[in-house]
Design an enzyme around this catalytic site. Structure first.
Site, PDB file in Angstrom:
ATOM      1  N   GLY A  30      -2.600   3.860  -6.050  1.00 63.39           N
ATOM      2  CA  GLY A  30      -2.210   2.818  -5.115  1.00 63.39           C
ATOM      3  C   GLY A  30      -1.644   1.584  -5.786  1.00 63.39           C
ATOM      4  N   LEU A  31      -1.268   0.615  -4.983  1.00 64.92           N
ATOM      5  CA  LEU A  31      -0.645  -0.612  -5.475  1.00 64.92           C
ATOM      6  C   LEU A  31      -1.493  -1.290  -6.547  1.00 64.92           C
ATOM      7  CD1 LEU A  31       1.563  -2.831  -5.263  1.00 64.92           C
ATOM      8  CD2 LEU A  31       0.172  -3.862  -3.445  1.00 64.92           C
ATOM      9  N   LEU A  32      -2.757  -1.520  -6.264  1.00 63.26           N
ATOM     10  CA  LEU A  32      -3.642  -2.140  -7.245  1.00 63.26           C
ATOM     11  C   LEU A  32      -4.101  -1.134  -8.293  1.00 63.26           C
ATOM     12  CD1 LEU A  32      -5.386  -4.452  -8.333  1.00 63.26           C
ATOM     13  CD2 LEU A  32      -7.141  -3.810  -6.646  1.00 63.26           C
ATOM     14  N   ASP A  64     -11.533  13.481  -3.233  1.00 68.41           N
ATOM     15  CA  ASP A  64     -11.684  13.122  -1.829  1.00 68.41           C
ATOM     16  C   ASP A  64     -12.970  12.315  -1.702  1.00 68.41           C
ATOM     17  OD1 ASP A  64     -12.011  12.898   0.883  1.00 68.41           O
ATOM     18  OD2 ASP A  64     -11.919  15.057   1.305  1.00 68.41           O
ATOM     19  N   TYR A 152     -10.383  -5.182   9.974  1.00 72.98           N
ATOM     20  CA  TYR A 152     -10.240  -4.968   8.531  1.00 72.98           C
ATOM     21  C   TYR A 152     -11.250  -5.816   7.766  1.00 72.98           C
ATOM     22  CZ  TYR A 152      -8.328  -5.605   3.838  1.00 72.98           C
ATOM     23  OH  TYR A 152      -8.178  -5.701   2.477  1.00 72.98           O
TER      24      TYR A 152
END
Length: 313
Positions: A30-32, A64, A152
């Site tokens: 992912g991005l981070l 997972d 969130y």
């Protein structure tokens, strides 16, 4: 060989101090996670294993996080001393649209991971968000009372509580993230280049104050923290890190335009935007708990934007 060896026969002290720290990273695609994996893997003090789910392959193991047995098997195999939990559903609107899946990843899988880390002797580092606060009374210290106003934020706060309640773990809160992206819309910050380049008139949020934070800086912060733990420092509880530039989405779009000499005449700011999911006004994070430890990272926002957006020009 039996009996006690004299001190000179043992490993040199310098070698003893260079014990390799074994680290497992979730969400390493992912991005981070990509920046954290890259930064830590380049340090010979660490032995790093990265995991991913849909984008596993190459240097990343498939995992997972909703499969507790698979997670337990991975921890037994790798035997990490530290697990950095970067995997999360981080888009507020997507969380609200699919709350069951978001809660499963952000809370239930996180709680089980914390328990498994506790049972195997690993310390879990949980990446959280500034959205655990309501944005009404910044800046927020790590000890201030959270009060999330959207789903969130509530899911990430529940994740924090699950982590801190299930072992000797710690939390790192960060705000709006951006950095090297595989496509512009991977971050709400880099996505603004598309907005600026499209000549169609558009109105952008000019109300909510955000603090764009480079994922490369977060990776450097984590690296410094782990190097401290490798020589005996203990980290626990909640820490916070943030970029220093305050801006609305409209102001940030104008910075993107100015960085590349593009027109911003088609952009206008909305001082009272309407959201599908509520957004806090200003969740500025006080990062003094880390800076007081000597933790450093950061460069000018414009310099970071120029580097990350350059491949898309």
């Amino acid at each position: 060989m039996s009996g006690k060896s004299p001190p000179v026969a043992g490993p040199p002290i310098s070698r003893q101090r260079k014990q390799i720290l074994k680290i497992l990273i979730t969400g390493a695609s992912g991005l981070l996670g990509r920046s954290v994996f890259s930064q830590l893997s380049a340090n010979p003090a660490f032995d790093v294993t990265g995991t991913a789910f849909s984008r596993a392959g190459e240097n990343l193991r498939r995992l997972d996080l909703t499969d507790s047995a698979a997670v337990a098997d991975m921890l037994r195999e790798i035997q990490p001393q530290v697990v950095i939990h970067c995997a999360a559903e981080r888009w507020p609107d997507r969380c609200a649209e699919n709350p069951d899946a978001a809660w499963q990843l952000n809370v239930q899988s996180t709680e089980r991971l914390a328990q498994l880390c506790r049972d195997t002797g690993a310390q879990l580092v949980y990446i959280s968000t500034d959205y655990v606060f309501d944005g009404s009374a910044p800046p927020y210290s790590a000890d201030d009372e959270p009060n999330p106003i959207n789903f969130y934020g509530r899911s990430k706060l529940a994740g924090e509580q699950a982590v801190l309640g299930n072992g000797d773990h710690w939390v790192l809160r960060v705000p709006l993230l951006f950095g090297p992206v595989t496509y512009l819309r991977e971050s709400g910050v880099t996505a603004l280049l598309e907005t600026v380049r499209d000549p169609q008139a558009v109105t952008l949020d000019d109300w909510a104050i955000r603090f764009p934070t480079s994922v490369e800086d977060v990776a450097r912060v984590l690296e410094q923290c782990l190097l401290k733990t490798a020589v005996g420092a203990h980290l626990g509880g909640i820490y916070q890190w943030s970029g220093d530039t305050a801006c609305t989405r409209y102001q940030l779009a104008r910075v993107v335009a100015e960085t590349y000499g593009l027109s911003a005449d088609h952009l206008s700011g909305d001082p009272a935007p309407q959201y599908n999911e509520p957004r806090p006004y200003n969740c500025q994070l006080d990062k003094s708990r880390l800076t007081d430890m000597g933790i450093e990272a950061g460069e000018p926002l414009t310099q970071q934007l120029a580097r990350y957006l350059h491949p898309f020009l």
